[in-house]
Structure formats: C-alpha cells, structure tokens
Motif scaffolding. Structure first.
Motif, short mmCIF file in Angstrom:
data_model
loop_
_atom_site.label_atom_id
_atom_site.label_comp_id
_atom_site.label_asym_id
_atom_site.label_seq_id
_atom_site.Cartn_x
_atom_site.Cartn_y
_atom_site.Cartn_z
N PHE A 158 64.56 39.73 -3.27
CA PHE A 158 63.18 40.17 -3.11
C PHE A 158 62.99 41.01 -1.85
N GLY A 159 63.94 40.95 -0.93
CA GLY A 159 63.84 41.77 0.27
C GLY A 159 64.43 43.15 0.04
N HIS A 160 65.15 43.29 -1.03
CA HIS A 160 65.81 44.57 -1.32
C HIS A 160 64.77 45.64 -1.65
N TYR A 161 65.12 46.90 -1.38
CA TYR A 161 64.09 47.92 -1.63
C TYR A 161 63.93 48.24 -3.12
N TYR A 162 64.88 47.79 -3.94
CA TYR A 162 64.67 47.94 -5.38
C TYR A 162 63.44 47.18 -5.84
N PHE A 163 63.17 46.08 -5.13
CA PHE A 163 62.00 45.30 -5.48
C PHE A 163 60.72 46.11 -5.25
N ASP A 164 60.74 46.92 -4.16
CA ASP A 164 59.62 47.83 -3.92
C ASP A 164 59.44 48.78 -5.09
N TYR A 165 60.59 49.30 -5.53
CA TYR A 165 60.53 50.24 -6.64
C TYR A 165 59.91 49.60 -7.87
N LEU A 166 60.30 48.36 -8.13
CA LEU A 166 59.74 47.64 -9.26
C LEU A 166 58.23 47.54 -9.13
N LEU A 178 53.49 37.15 -2.49
CA LEU A 178 54.02 35.87 -2.06
C LEU A 178 55.54 35.94 -1.90
N LEU A 179 56.20 36.59 -2.86
CA LEU A 179 57.66 36.68 -2.79
C LEU A 179 58.10 37.45 -1.57
N LYS A 180 57.36 38.50 -1.26
CA LYS A 180 57.73 39.30 -0.09
C LYS A 180 57.53 38.51 1.20
N VAL A 181 56.44 37.78 1.23
CA VAL A 181 56.22 36.96 2.42
C VAL A 181 57.35 35.95 2.56
N PHE A 182 57.74 35.40 1.43
CA PHE A 182 58.85 34.43 1.45
C PHE A 182 60.13 35.10 1.95
N ALA A 183 60.39 36.33 1.49
CA ALA A 183 61.66 36.97 1.83
C ALA A 183 61.67 37.47 3.27
N LEU A 184 60.58 38.02 3.72
CA LEU A 184 60.59 38.66 5.04
C LEU A 184 59.98 37.79 6.13
N GLY A 185 59.34 36.71 5.73
CA GLY A 185 58.61 35.95 6.73
C GLY A 185 57.26 36.60 6.93
N LEU A 186 56.31 35.81 7.40
CA LEU A 186 54.95 36.34 7.49
C LEU A 186 54.88 37.49 8.49
N ARG A 187 55.53 37.31 9.65
CA ARG A 187 55.45 38.37 10.66
C ARG A 187 56.20 39.61 10.21
N GLY A 188 57.31 39.37 9.55
CA GLY A 188 58.07 40.52 9.04
C GLY A 188 57.29 41.29 8.01
N TYR A 189 56.58 40.53 7.18
CA TYR A 189 55.77 41.18 6.15
C TYR A 189 54.69 42.04 6.77
N TYR A 236 50.59 39.74 -11.10
CA TYR A 236 51.86 40.27 -10.62
C TYR A 236 51.78 40.65 -9.15
N TYR A 237 50.68 41.31 -8.76
CA TYR A 237 50.56 41.72 -7.36
C TYR A 237 50.59 40.52 -6.44
N VAL A 238 49.86 39.47 -6.85
CA VAL A 238 49.84 38.26 -6.02
C VAL A 238 51.24 37.69 -5.89
N LEU A 239 51.93 37.64 -7.03
CA LEU A 239 53.30 37.12 -7.03
C LEU A 239 54.19 37.93 -6.10
N GLU A 240 54.04 39.26 -6.22
CA GLU A 240 54.85 40.15 -5.38
C GLU A 240 54.59 39.87 -3.91
#
Lengths: 644, 644
Positions: free
Chosen positions: B358-366, B414-425, B408-412
């Motif tokens: 989920f941290g990969h940039y392909y996820f952004d593309y999705l 949450l997943l990003k926050v999980f992958a990058l951490g809140l501060r990273g996000y 889907y947006y909400v899921l995205e």
C-alpha cells in the motif's frame, strides 16, 4: 554559372512571382466566380460563369512556368541534393498532381465535381519563399508546447462544462432553468457555450439568466474567463513569442554569418588569384585594382558601388589584408544618404529673394497650415450636413472653398518648382506625393466644373454611380491628411513608433504569405463544404426586412446573409469575420442549423489556426521588432553572446 | 532597534493588512449595500441598510490603526527623511482628509451626500506595498510612448470617421442609407461606432448593411480593423512590454544587489567585532562561532537555518574570508527539500508486505484510476440526464455508485495511513488534500443517507435551497479532478508551463493589488454617478419576458438589468463586463439613453484603463515570467551584462 545568374536575375524571378500570383488570383474568377456586385443571397444576381477553357489555359501556362522553374532548380541543385531536399520533392509531386487533375478537368469539359489542384495552389507560394519555410519550421517546433497548453485548456473547458452542467441541472428556480435551456441544454451545447466564452464573444449574455437570479452565479463565469481567456490564452502567446524570439535572432545571426563567410571566401579567391600572378612579394593580400575590376562587374546598388570604389581607391596600390577587406564591405551596411540636386540659380535679385522665400521651410509650414484649414472646412461641413437630409444639402460654399484650396495647392506646387528646380522638386518624396495629389485634384476639379458648371447658391452636384465626381474630389481632399505624416519624424517617441511600423512591414511578407496560404486553403475547403447551403429566405427578396419572426441574435435577424461560402471573395470575408471572433457563435449556430453539427469542426479549427496561432504570431513579430528597434545594443549584445 | 523589529514583526504587519482589507471590504455593506440576493432591478428586494454607526465605528478603528502605523513609520524614518518622502506625506494627507470626512459624516448622522473618504481608501492598499509603487512608477514612465501610440490611434480613428462619413453620406441606395442611419448618423455616432469596432465588439454588424449592397465596402472596415486593432493595439502591447521588461529585470537586479550588500555589511560588522576582541591574529575574518551566535538569534526558515549552521560548523574554528562568507549565504537560494518522516515499522511479515503493497506508488495509480472511473460515471450520468426533465430523473444507480466510490476513498485513506504512519501521510500535501476531500465526502454522504434514507429504485433526493445536499456531494466529487494535477510534473512541457503558472501567481500580487485599486475607484465613482439610474421596466415584474417591443440587441432586449451601479457588488460585475469588452456598445448605448451622453467618457476611460493598460500589463508580466523560466541562463547573462 550563367544559368545560375540567369535564373536569379530579376526577369526570371519576376516571371515566377507573377505566375504564382496569377494562379492564386484565378480563384476569384473560377466557377463560383466572385464577379457579382454583392454576396448577399437575397439580392445576388446570377454570377458570370467563365467559359470552359479560359481559366484552364491561364492555369496551364502558369503550371508550365513552374515546370520550367523546377527543372532549372533540379539541374542547379544536382541529382543527389535534389533527392534529399523534401521541399523540391513535394514540389514535384504537387506539380504532377496538378497536371493530372488539369487533364482530367479538361477532358471532362470542366464538369468535374472536385478540383484537387485548387487546394494545392498555395504550395507554390510557400515553396518559393525561404522565410516562409523557416517560419513554418519554427511553428512546427513550438507545436509540442502549444499542445500542452491546449491540453490544459481542454481540461479546463471540460471541467467547467461538467461543473456548469451540475450547477445548472436543477429545476428549482426560473433563472437556473432558463440558463439550462439556453446554454447548458446538453453536453455539446454546454461545451460550445463555454468555448465561445473562452473567446469572450458571448460574455455578458451567457451569464445573464443565472446572474439575474443570484449574484453568486457570476463567480463561476468570471473564474472561467479569468483562467481561460486571460491566463491560458496569454500563456499561449508567451509560448509562441518565446519560440519565435529565438528564431528571428537566429535568422539575423545566420544572415550576418553568411555575409561574413561570403566576404571571406571572396577575399581568399582574389588573394589566390593575385598570388598566382605575382608570387606575392609583399605578403598575401588582395590588390585593389583586382578588387575594382571585380566590383565593376557585380550588380549592386549604384550608391553602394560608388562608395565601395571610392574606399578601395583610397588604399592606392597596397594589397589589402583580410580585416581591411572586411571593413570595406561594412560600407554596405550604411544607409543611403541621398543628395538633392542643386537649386537653379537666377540672376535677378528679385527672383533670388523670391527663391529664398519659397524654398524656405516656413513655406512648407504655411502649406501644412492651409491643408489643415482645408481639412477643418471639410469636417465642419460634414458635421453640419449630417443632420440635413442628403436631398436638401447646399454645397455652394464648400464648392467655392474647394476651388480656392485647389488653386492654392497648384500655386504652391508651381512656386516650389520655381524655387527648387524641377529635379530638385522631384528629389523629395513628399513633394512628389503633393504634386501628384495636386495634379489629380486639379483634373478632377476641372472636370467637375465642366460637368456641373460653376457653383452658384443652391448648387448641388447630382449623385451618379458608386461615387460621383464631386464626392471623389472630397475624398481625395481627405488624402491631404498624409501631408501631416511628415511631421511625425520630428517627435521623438513618434519617430520610434513610426520606424517600428516601417520595419514591421518589411518583415511582414513572410507572415502575410502564410496568412494568404491559410486563408486560401480554408476558403477553398469552405467553398467545397458549404457552397449553396445558405439559401435566401422565402420572402420575395424585397428590401423590407422580413425578419420579424426570427429570434434576436440569430443569423437571420442580424441579416448576415452575405456571410456565406458561395464564392471565393465571400468566403474570404466570412473567414475574416470568424477570425475577428466577435459574434462567431452566430455563425456556429447558423451553419449547425443549415448544414449539420459537423460544421462546428471547420469553424473551430479555423479559429484555432487563425485567431489563436496567427494573431499570436503577429503579436510576437511585433514585439520582437519593437524590442529590436527599442534597444538594439542589448539585442546585438545577446547576438554576440550566442555567437561566441 | 526594538521598535523597528516590533514594527516589522508578523503580528504588526498582519494587523495592518487586516485593517486594510477590512476597510476595503466595508464597501460591500455600506449604504448601497450588496446584501440582496440579486442585482436585477426587476426582482430586487429592498437592500438591508446598516444602522448608522456600525460601519463608521469599524472604519474609525481601521483609521486609528493607520494613524499608529504612520506615526511609527514617521518616527523610524526621522523627520528629515519624512519630509522628502512624497508617499508618506500623501499618506498623512489622506488620513487627515478621511478623519475630517468621518467626523462630518458622523455629525450629520450618515446623511451626507458624498463620501470623499471612500474614494481615498484604496490608497492605503497602494502605499503599503513597495511592489505596487514600483509598478506605478513604471507605468508613469511608459505613459509618453503610450500617449504617442494613443495619438496615432486617435488620428487613425478621426481619419476613418471622416472618410466613413463621406463614404456613407449619399442617399443613393438603400444599403448606404441604412448604414448611415444606423452607424454614421452624425459625428459622435460615427466616432463611437468605429471606437467600438476598434475593440471588434460590433464586428460583423457594423459592416452588414453596406456590405450587403456591395462587396467593396467591406474593404473599408477590414482595413480599419487591420490597422487599428491588429496593428496599433499590438504596438501598445509591445510598448508596455518593452518598458516593463526592463523594469522587472531591474527589480530582480536590485534585490540581488541589496542582498549582497547586506551580506557584505554583516560580514564587515562581524569581522570588526571579532577584530576588536582579539586583534586579529590570523588576518581579518569572521570567527565561525560569532556567526553561529548571530544566526541562532535571527528569524529564518528553520530548514535554511539548519543548513547554514551545518555549513558554518564545517569550517571549524578558522575565520572566514569575505568570499567564503558570501558562499555560505548562497545556501539560502536553494530550495527546500523536505524529508518525509520514516515509515512505521511493523513486526509481522504479513503487515510488512501489506505496508510495502500500500505504500508503493502503484497504489497511487490505482487510486487515480478509480477516481477517473468516478469522474466518468458522473459525466455519463450527466449526459444521460441532460435530455430527461429534472422531475423524472432516477438517481438510484448513481447513488449506489457514489457510495461505493466514497467507501473506496475512505479505505484508501486508512490503508495509506496504516502504511506510512499518520505523520508520514500528512507530510505529502497531495495526501492531505485527498484526506480532507474524503472526510468531507464521507460526512456529506452520511448526512445525505440520513436525510434521504438508503437509495432504492426511483430514489431521487429532493431539491432545497441553492444546492441540495445531494448536489453538493456530486460537486465535491468533481474536485477529484485535482488528483490528476499531480501527474503534470511528470510531463516535460507541462512542467514548464505549470511552473510558470506557479511563479506567476507569486508575482501577481502587485498587479492584483493595482487591479483592486482601479476597480475600487471606478466602482465608487460609478456608484456616485449612476446609482439608481437604471429603472425597472413598467411591467408588473413578473417572470414573463416583457421585451417584445424593445429592438434586438438593446439593453432591454438582452435583459442586462442586473448590470447596474446600484451597489458595490453589482458595480464590480458591470465593470468586469465592460472590461471583457464584448457587447460593451450595449452598455454605452443604454447609459447614454438613461443618463446622458457624458456617461460615454466614464466607460471609455474605464476601457482604456482596464482593458488597454491592465490587460497588456498582465500579458507583459506573463511573457516576462515565461521567458525567465524558459531560458533563465540567457536572462541571467543579460542581468550580469547590465551589472558590470
């Protein structure tokens, strides 16, 4: 070599240019000929049809000239070079296609449905000018960036269209509903509305229904115009300018470089010649007499030639070094300072003082003053006559005044000729203009007097034809205005502006040529697509406006009947009106109704080519020229900077 | 010195700016207040009148702030300097006039006929920005040349007016006569027609009557437009650009020069300090620890500060020479490269692989892909719904789809926050935007569900208010478009364009300020001149268009009722519409009828100021910025050239 010289002689190039313009102007008299008095479908008489074979024979002559031109060029360039040169190959192709199309059309007795060669004609103009080819190349280079801005524009347009459709989708109140019904009915309509708004051609109208209901809707339209019209459109201008700026600089640079190279090559040739003959006793160099010998053979402006020969003679017999040689040719850059012939000398002291008096420049001022008086009198009478019906006008005083002014101009001309001598008088271009104007005015006035007799109270020359003789006199009198243009160079900021304008006109040829090509191609396409589509309204063609039923702002109500594609001249004017962009939504709408929705593509692409690209190119040219005139040293500096 | 620091602190300047904007925005609620729903004279409700004393008390507070500002500035500048500074003296004058006017208006209980201080308000904005003052000075410099082009334009206009009146003076045929009656009736009419044609706002209309009769008349209008609109107007642009170009370059140069001077002065001060203390054993120089000491006290961007300190520390204990000192401060020019906080580390291998996924940039593309799908679905439904009456629409499928996308947006998120951490996000601005959008969408969707219940076939949320909740969801969904803006920097030409746009926005402030000033002054003048002049038509104000009798193209037929000067917001929109120039002849005509012929002067001067000068200035700014971005090295080179 003689072929080369002969090919580039004035006569040969002149024939070629004449053939090009002849073949281009054929479009005016070919089958949908433009020789009717008006283009309005309501009043138009059936146009004159040229007999089959007339235009065709002119055309084949022109084509033969081009064939000769191409073969000469091919011979001069050599086979290998010829095959690499894409322009020449395209030239060959276009010629072949034209000739084939011509034979087809002759064998069908001019009844063929489509003439491909008409579309190809502007190519001859294009390939004959190296400037145009360069400009085209430059435009091609800047296409990627323009495409990126175009993409931004498209995104902008789509986004706002979607947004607008959402905003005006509701049926809540009347204003929103009318906005939806008029401008945002469905996707193509909404897109067109906003595309036209991008050119600001329907500016207040498109927002009125919504804005009347609520102020806040105005923000949508203002934001759209701000971003689209002010921001992205100007960005396009900036891109074209930035590409074009480098391009003109480069072309200046290469022409400078080429001249230097040429001079240097000439120096080498001449020095090797003299070296062979005398085994170079005092170092390598060109002997001035050799140079003189060559110079006398070369075609040059007579003034420049004399200056060069004088300069060379001043070196005596010493051979010239390369830098000296170079310096001599810098003479060529100097502008011509024309010398006026000496004044005639009179014996009698009275004549001498009279000569002094009338040759003085205060006499010019007096002439200008009188001309101003003339202008003012015309204006005053115009304003006075404006409220009077044309039938009741009394032109007695104006007629008398005109006689007096014309007599004065004749007197002035004669006195000046007396003071300066005939050749002296003609050596000033301004005097030539004055003299010509005076002579024409005199002839017209005399014929007016002959026709209408001498003015008497209540005298009013009859009107006849497009312009009566009497109107002609008045119009020509207006040309007196140009006398005042002479004052301009005496004012500092005016002088800069005026010199920019003059410089621009010289640089305009390439752009004018491209404009001609673009207009030509689009007009021909337009004729093929839309010929005869606009039909006259069913009324009896009387002069009474029968448009009470047409809604306001439509093609019919505005009586745009003359803007059609039925012949070449009408097509040109129609294209001009679309290029100026104002009210072009009317054309879009009318042609959609008369010919189908796909006509939009034609108009939008014409808008893109003419208004967006060409007008911006023109602006870029203008800016470049002006900056060049304005501070030439900084420009030359940057030139030198890139040269190092 | 502390006063100086305190004066230039953020708080103080912020208060000042706030006071300026507050006093400017008072115009919206002052007596002809803009708080009605529409500006249309037919439907307008009587506006809310603020009680006397409300706006006045706000105003006096702002004025007191300005008095404090002026006295501080005066104290800081010193008496002698103060008297020489024209801007400060004018500031004093304006403040005094405003206060006197204020007391008058309070003592008359807000019933005074004219408020001078309203006109003077924009001055506060003007004097607070040094950029605006510079720009004004630059405009003043280029006035002589603009005047010379203006003179040319005037001559051009007059000459063609005379010519046109002569041409259309006859009574020979119908077309000429109609042309005369409509556009060349008398001198003022003819001048106005051609002035409007100069802006191309009445382009095809003005030539139609004559052109319908004879093709040749079109030449007159085309030549006029070519010379006037294309040639002289573009010349004006060129002049403004050429003056402005030097000006921006100069201001860049002086700011560079000032910074160098400042660094050098700091160096001298520091080196003399250290010199005093230690009698300079190893030559003159700044000791790094002194510099560090100073640096820690100075207000700077924290990133820059850290970089500077690191750099200084690397020099150890050796005193710095002047050039080394200079080089250190070059660090300031470097752009900030933000570091993102480290990702949280998870223990479980499953979590780790999920994090990688989920941290990969392909996820952004999705995510982008899904957003594209969302957009497409909205568009498809819009197009499908366009032909259906709003009452019959079925939003069931769209409602379901919307729910899915929002989930889907909400899921995205949450997943990003999980992958990058809140501060990273939060450290990516794009993520912040996405998150914000998602949250707002979620809240809106939930409230929509709460209000309208769950979608079922035939489900159609009711409309209520300006925008129903449901429309709001769809509008917000459109904002998804901005996600695609992130792709832009990856494309080369797009990146240049985008960076120009960003750079432009920074430089825009001065121009925006001048625009605000000009709009403000003209709007206030317009309100004073034309307030209440446009009166509603005598009909009963019903929604049915009662304009059958008005001729096509008139103010009444086009229903421009909302374009009046009855309050500040309406005046702004009216001025905008005139600035965009299209159809401004309608305004000229309407205000001539309602208020008298002198109103033309107001509109023509507004056209000159806004459309001619300001729009050209904007274009010049654009060009300058773009060229600067396009080839910065050549620009810097010429900078260096002028610096030597």
């Amino acid at each position: 070599l003689w072929l080369y010289r002969w090919y580039y002689s004035d006569l040969c190039q002149g024939t070629l240019n004449f053939a090009i313009y002849l073949i281009l102007s054929l479009a005016f008299i070919e089958t949908p000929s433009s020789l009717s008095r008006t283009a309005d479908v309501r009043y138009r008489s059936p146009p004159w049809e040229p007999p089959c074979g007339l235009t065709e024979s002119v055309e084949v002559l022109c084509l033969l000239v081009f064939v000769a031109d191409l073969s000469t060029k091919g011979y001069l360039f050599g086979r290998a070079h010829f095959q690499k040169n894409l322009w020449l190959l395209a030239y060959l192709g276009v010629l072949i296609v034209s000739l084939v199309d011509w034979t087809v059309s002759v064998s069908l007795l001019c009844r063929e449905p489509l003439r491909v060669r008409r579309l190809l004609r502007p190519f001859f103009l294009l390939q004959n000018s190296s400037m145009m080819k360069k400009t085209l190349k430059c435009i091609r280079w800047s296409l990627p960036q323009m495409a990126s801005v175009g993409l931004l524009l498209a995104i902008h347009l789509c986004f706002f269209t979607m947004f607008g459709m959402l905003l005006f989708a509701g049926e809540k109140d009347d204003g929103q509903n009318r906005e939806r019904m008029t401008y945002f009915r469905n996707l193509p309509d909404a897109l067109t509305s906003l595309l036209v708004l991008l050119t600001t051609a329907n500016n207040p109208d498109v927002m009125i229904p919504a804005y009347s209901r609520n102020r806040a809707y105005a923000i949508f339209f203002i934001v759209f115009t701000l971003i689209g019209s002010l921001f992205l459109m100007n960005l396009l201008t900036a891109i074209i300018y930035s590409r074009f700026r480098g391009y003109l600089m480069q072309s200046l640079q290469t022409s400078l470089f080429r001249r230097r190279l040429g001079t240097r090559a000439a120096y080498e040739v001449l020095s090797s010649m003299s070296g062979k003959g005398e085994a170079s006793p005092q170092g390598v160099g060109v002997k001035p007499q050799n140079l003189l010998h060559v110079l006398r053979k070369v075609q040059l402006n007579s003034f420049h030639k004399q200056a060069l020969i004088e300069k060379v003679c001043s070196y005596g017999d010493v051979p010239l070094s390369a830098s000296e040689f170079q310096r001599i040719f810098n003479e060529l850059d100097k502008t011509v300072v024309k010398e006026h012939p000496a004044r005639p000398e009179y014996q009698s002291p009275f004549l001498q003082s009279a000569q002094f008096l009338f040759g003085h420049y205060y006499f010019d001022y007096l002439g200008n003053f009188i001309a101003l008086g003339n202008l003012v009198s015309i204006c005053v009478f115009l304003v006075l006559d404006a409220d009077v019906l044309p039938g009741d006008r009394d032109d007695f005083i104006l007629g008398i005044l005109n006689c007096i002014f014309i007599l004065y101009y004749v007197l002035e001309m004669l006195l000046k000729v007396f003071a300066l001598g005939l050749r002296g008088y003609l050596s000033y271009p301004s005097n030539v203009f004055d003299g010509l104007l005076t002579t024409v005015l005199l002839v017209l006035e005399i014929s007016t007097l002959a026709v209408y007799r001498f003015p008497h109270p209540g005298w009013r020359p009859q009107m006849q034809g497009l312009l009566s003789l009497w109107d002609m006199v008045r119009l020509l009198n207006m040309l007196i205005v140009f006398r005042f243009l002479r004052i301009i160079p005496n004012m500092k900021p005016m002088a800069v502006v005026a010199s920019t304008v003059l410089g621009l006109i010289q640089n305009m040829r390439a752009f004018g040529g491209i404009l001609v090509v673009v207009y030509y191609v689009f007009a021909i396409i337009g004729i093929n697509l839309f010929r005869g589509i606009i039909v006259a309204p069913p009324g009896n063609g009387s002069l009474a406006p029968a448009n009470g039923s047409a809604p306001c702002g439509s093609f019919e109500q505005l009586e745009y009947w003359a803007n059609n594609f039925d012949d070449f001249a009408a097509a040109l004017i129609t294209l001009w009106n679309v290029m100026v962009v104002n009210n072009w939504q009317v054309f879009l709408d009318a042609y959609r109704r008369y010919s189908g929705p796909w006509s939009k593509i034609y108009f939008v692409s014409w808008w893109l080519v003419s208004s967006v690209i060409w007008v911006n190119l023109f602006l870029a040219l203008m800016l470049e020229n002006f900056l060049h005139k304005w501070d030439p040293q900084s420009h030359l500096q940057s030139l030198a900077g890139t040269e190092e």
